[in-house]
Design a protein around this motif. Structure first.
Motif: not given
Length: 900
Positions: A501-521
């Protein structure tokens, strides 16, 4: 069912249509002039209470008085309370919907309707304050009538009403009707001449009113003794007199009937009701009994319950016979029985037709469900003993409500179900876990998630649900500022983005972006959000899209792509306002980050406005990055404008939130800001103690641990420099700046370099200070973030001045120092003595508006801010000028030449 209809299903109340203004006309009532004259003599007071047991005519008196007020120009909003209104969420929802129906600009309260889904005390308080602003700006008197207040038991709802009364603008009047004396501080209100009270003794019909009602209005042929006997036998009880009039209408021997009940029956009402019902045709009696199970009725519902196609016409006949049926709206679409009559009908239904009520409730549930009115559908399914059907209804609407940020509504529906009803229903448990997670109730979310995992079979058929549960877990972790397992948890949902479902994928993408932010990516985070934009557009509601744009903005700011960050953050604010409302929580979160960007640009007034508006809703929500802006940065701005006490309060509140929620990064940020302010005030020992209390990243993971340690070490370096240990401070800052450079954290590197230049200057190493500041200065000014340097303090400004002088002497070279110095000098001459008074350009603008006689609402409209924000500015203006009110402020401003 569509997502939109699911949201509407919870908020569209059949008893409160959009145009709902008050109960419809009631046949055959006398004018209660004795009581309306009393109310007029008392004069309009903030609170009027009419209380008595059922059947004393409270609503009739209230309506007659309100009609008089309306004829004199008052706007009247009538809210018939229901059992649901015993919770703050539903009460505020229905209150806002009622007010919306009578305002000339209904859209003015639309933004507030979404806010109450954020179930926090600060949000509810803000909602009431904002509503009072709207009502205070309404032209003419505004009367809010709350019928059946006795249905409210909740202390929180009582507090909400007292907030309305205590902060009410002069044009707001509140009227309560209740079966009992309200549990409110009425004595305090009475002492202040703010209360008018009418009780059962006042409501009883006297002999004159009894005669007028029975003889003149109902046309009964009764002598004076009969009227007196009826008056005495009913003790002026209005409902009994109405039943008596119906019983006597078709009798040839009124004296016998009167003697038959007077003094002989312990329940006059039930005796008379039996007489009335036994005289009805069988089909009408059946209609009354069948429809008695519902609190509110319309023609279609009545027909479904009674099994007849002419439900609307049947209700009209009941009304024409004066059978205690009242219209709830001017359009005469919805009706209800008088409470006493409804209670009697239900008892008779159970007596004459045992077990039929359950079937009628199930019919009502099916009708409400078919009309997307899920709350009533659930209530009647449960009343009919159909727990499974009620649970099915909630489960079917659950995720659409979550995706449209209606989490409190969903949890309210779930609370109606038996405690174990959701067990074994993974999709409903999933929605409940999401709702608690997004409301940041981490313990409740985790507990529900644990129950869900235990209920999920470990097979391929449930693979998607297992993946979604992982995303919920990752979301809980991210709100707790943890990234150690989040990437792994969301990987499968991202890998299967075309299937899930798009909702689940959208939230997953945001969480991955948050992880990237704090890993300096940072570039990977931005690329992830470019990819996710199409998924956000397909997901329901604003939540995922607003967060995704915010994370892309944070990534851009981290590399000092200020223009790119501004595009993302302004887009986030616009999306939140469009889909959730200008005052929505999503808009305020995005606004906090936009305020941070405005600060970096040197736009202090705009930054303060955005951050202040965000803080009005309570800053303890969202991921930590939002909270850092709302607490630490706003505190820095407040301190710079001379509001030291408010700055200290913000930092103390931020520290408390960090400790309560277990957020070391927030604790480090507010602690470091406090240390900087202590050093500026020369309180070095206190700064040293504060530095020793800062958290470390020892128990954290990855980039978040690095960031916490970096903040702590930088704060320690500031203390060492203030203590004269400049060599140690320089070594620490050089190491931190090199690490930030290695990790690609351009903004952090620039901030640390500016700090390092300040310490070098204080150590009289001027050439080194100039050499290290020059490239950082160029980077900040070219990026459009001059405040990174301006925040460096007095020592850094001295370095900038020398760099500027060198450029002027050489006639060539880097223009950045000159451009930054222009910002340092900008507006100083125009501000004149206003700067000496500590007033910003925005505050000088407000002074001019005060001089023009504008009230707070006019100022707010002119500036595009809330009235609460204007009040904050006025507080600072009064403090800066040493005055107590707006009149004194204008007078002092004129004397000191601050008005131009």
């Amino acid at each position: 069912m569509t997502a939109t209809s699911a949201v509407r299903a919870v908020h569209d109340d059949p008893a409160r249509p959009a145009g709902f203004r008050g109960p419809g006309h009631v046949h055959k009532v006398i004018a209660r002039r004795r009581l309306t004259d009393l109310l007029d003599r008392e004069g309009p007071r903030p609170l009027t209470v009419i209380h008595a047991p059922a059947g004393y005519g409270k609503t009739t008196v209230a309506v007659q008085w309100l009609q008089m007020l309306h004829a004199r120009g008052a706007t009247v909003a009538w809210m018939g309370l229901h059992r649901d209104d015993d919770t703050p969420h539903w009460f505020l929802s229905h209150l806002l919907g009622t007010v919306r129906g009578v305002l000339p600009d209904p859209a003015s309260v639309d933004d507030l309707l979404g806010l109450i889904e954020q179930n926090a005390e600060d949000t509810r308080t803000y909602t009431v304050s904002a509503l009072l602003e709207i009502l205070g700006a309404h032209p003419g008197p505004f009367v809010l009538a709350l019928d059946d207040w006795h249905l409210v038991e909740s202390p929180e709802v009582h507090r909400t009403l007292m907030q309305l009364l205590d902060l009410a603008p002069p044009n707001l009047l509140v009227l309560l009707t209740s079966r009992r004396r309200p549990r409110l501080p009425l004595s305090r209100l009475r002492v202040g001449a703010r209360l008018t009270e009418i009780d059962a003794d006042a409501l009883r019909f006297d002999l004159v009113e009894t005669r007028e009602f029975l003889v003149e209005l109902n046309g009964l042929c009764l002598g004076g003794d009969d009227v007196a006997r009826l008056s005495e036998g009913t003790d002026g009880w209005v409902a009994a007199l109405q039943l008596a009039s119906l019983s006597l209408r078709d009798t040839d021997d009124p004296e016998t009937l009167i003697r038959g009940f007077s003094g002989r029956h312990h329940s006059v009402g039930e005796y008379l009701a039996e007489n009335v019902l036994d005289a009805l045709p069988a089909d009408l009696l059946d209609l009354l009994l069948a429809t008695s199970v519902c609190d509110r009725l319309c023609g279609g519902l009545a027909g479904a319950l009674a099994g007849r196609p002419d439900g609307g016409a049947a209700l009209a006949e009941l009304e024409s016979r004066d059978l205690f049926l009242r219209a709830l709206d001017p359009e005469r679409e919805w009706f209800r029985y008088h409470h006493l009559f409804a209670e009697y009908l239900r008892r008779r239904l159970e007596r004459d037709h045992p077990g039929r009520a359950a079937e009628l409730h199930r019919r009502a549930s099916a009708w409400f469900a078919g009309h997307d009115l899920v709350t009533e559908a659930v209530v009647h399914a449960l009343a009919g003993g159909d727990v499974a059907g009620a649970t099915d209804l909630v489960e079917r609407h659950a995720m659409p409500l979550v995706e449209h940020s209606r989490m409190v509504s969903l949890l309210g529906l779930v609370r109606r179900l038996p405690p174990t009803a959701a067990d074994g229903r993974p999709r409903l448990l999933m929605a409940v876990a999401w709702a608690n997670c997004l409301l940041q109730r981490s313990d409740a979310a985790q507990a529900t998630l644990d129950v869900l995992r235990a209920a999920l079979p470990a097979d391929d058929a449930h693979d998607e649900l297992h993946s979604e549960a992982d995303v919920v877990q990752a979301c809980i972790d991210v709100y707790a500022d943890r990234t150690d397992r989040a990437e792994l948890l969301v990987r499968r949902s991202l890998d299967r983005s075309l299937v899930y479902r798009p909702w689940v994928v959208a939230v997953a993408a945001n969480i991955q972006s948050f992880c990237d932010l704090h890993a300096g990516r940072f570039e990977r985070a931005r690329e992830r959000q470019r990819w996710a934009r199409r998924v956000h557009d397909r997901a329901g509601g604003p939540f995922a899209g607003v967060y995704g744009r915010c994370f892309a903005g944070i990534a851009a700011l981290s590399t000092l792509d200020v223009d790119g960050a501004e595009r993302q953050l302004r887009d986030a604010v616009a999306l939140a306002r469009e889909m959730a409302g200008r005052r929505s929580h999503a808009a305020q979160l995005a606004g906090a980050l936009l305020g941070e960007l405005c600060h970096l640009r040197g736009e202090r007034e705009e930054a303060e406005r955005l951050l202040t508006e965000s803080a009005e809703l309570g800053a303890e929500s969202g991921v930590v990055d939002f909270m850092v802006a709302s607490y630490a940065l706003l505190a820095r701005i407040r301190a710079a404008t001379g509001a030291g006490d408010e700055s200290a309060e913000l930092l103390a509140e931020g520290a408390r939130v960090a400790d309560r929620l277990g957020l070391p990064r927030l604790r480090a940020a507010v602690g470091a800001e406090r240390i900087d302010q202590l050093i500026v005030r020369g309180r070095i020992r206190q700064a040293r103690r504060a530095a020793q209390e800062l958290p470390t990243g020892a128990d954290l993971d990855g980039g978040i641990a690095v960031r916490v340690d970096s903040v702590r070490v930088a704060a320690l370096a500031a203390v060492l420099a203030a203590e004269g240990e400049t060599d140690r401070a320089i070594a620490l800052l050089e190491e931190l700046a090199a690490e930030a450079r290695r990790r690609g954290r351009v903004r952090e590197e620039t901030e640390l370099t500016v700090r390092l230049a300040g310490v070098l200057e204080s150590a009289s190493r001027r050439l080194a200070a100039e050499r290290i500041l020059a490239p950082a200065l160029e980077r900040a000014v070219t990026a459009g973030a001059p405040q990174l340097v301006l925040d460096g303090g007095r020592e850094v400004r001295a370095v900038v001045a020398r760099l500027r002088a060198r450029v002027a002497t050489d006639g060539a070279g880097d223009p950045a120092p000159d451009r930054l110095a222009s910002l340092l000098d900008g507006g100083a001459a125009a501000a004149g003595s206003a700067e000496e008074a500590g007033l910003t350009a925005r505050e000088r603008e407000i002074l001019v508006m005060l001089d023009l006689g504008r009230d707070n609402r006019g100022i707010a409209d002119g500036l595009g801010v809330t009235v609460n924000t204007v009040k904050w500015y006025l507080k600072h203006i009064y403090g800066a000028l040493g005055v107590r009110n707006r009149t004194e402020a204008v007078s002092v401003a004129r004397r000191r030449g601050l008005l131009g």
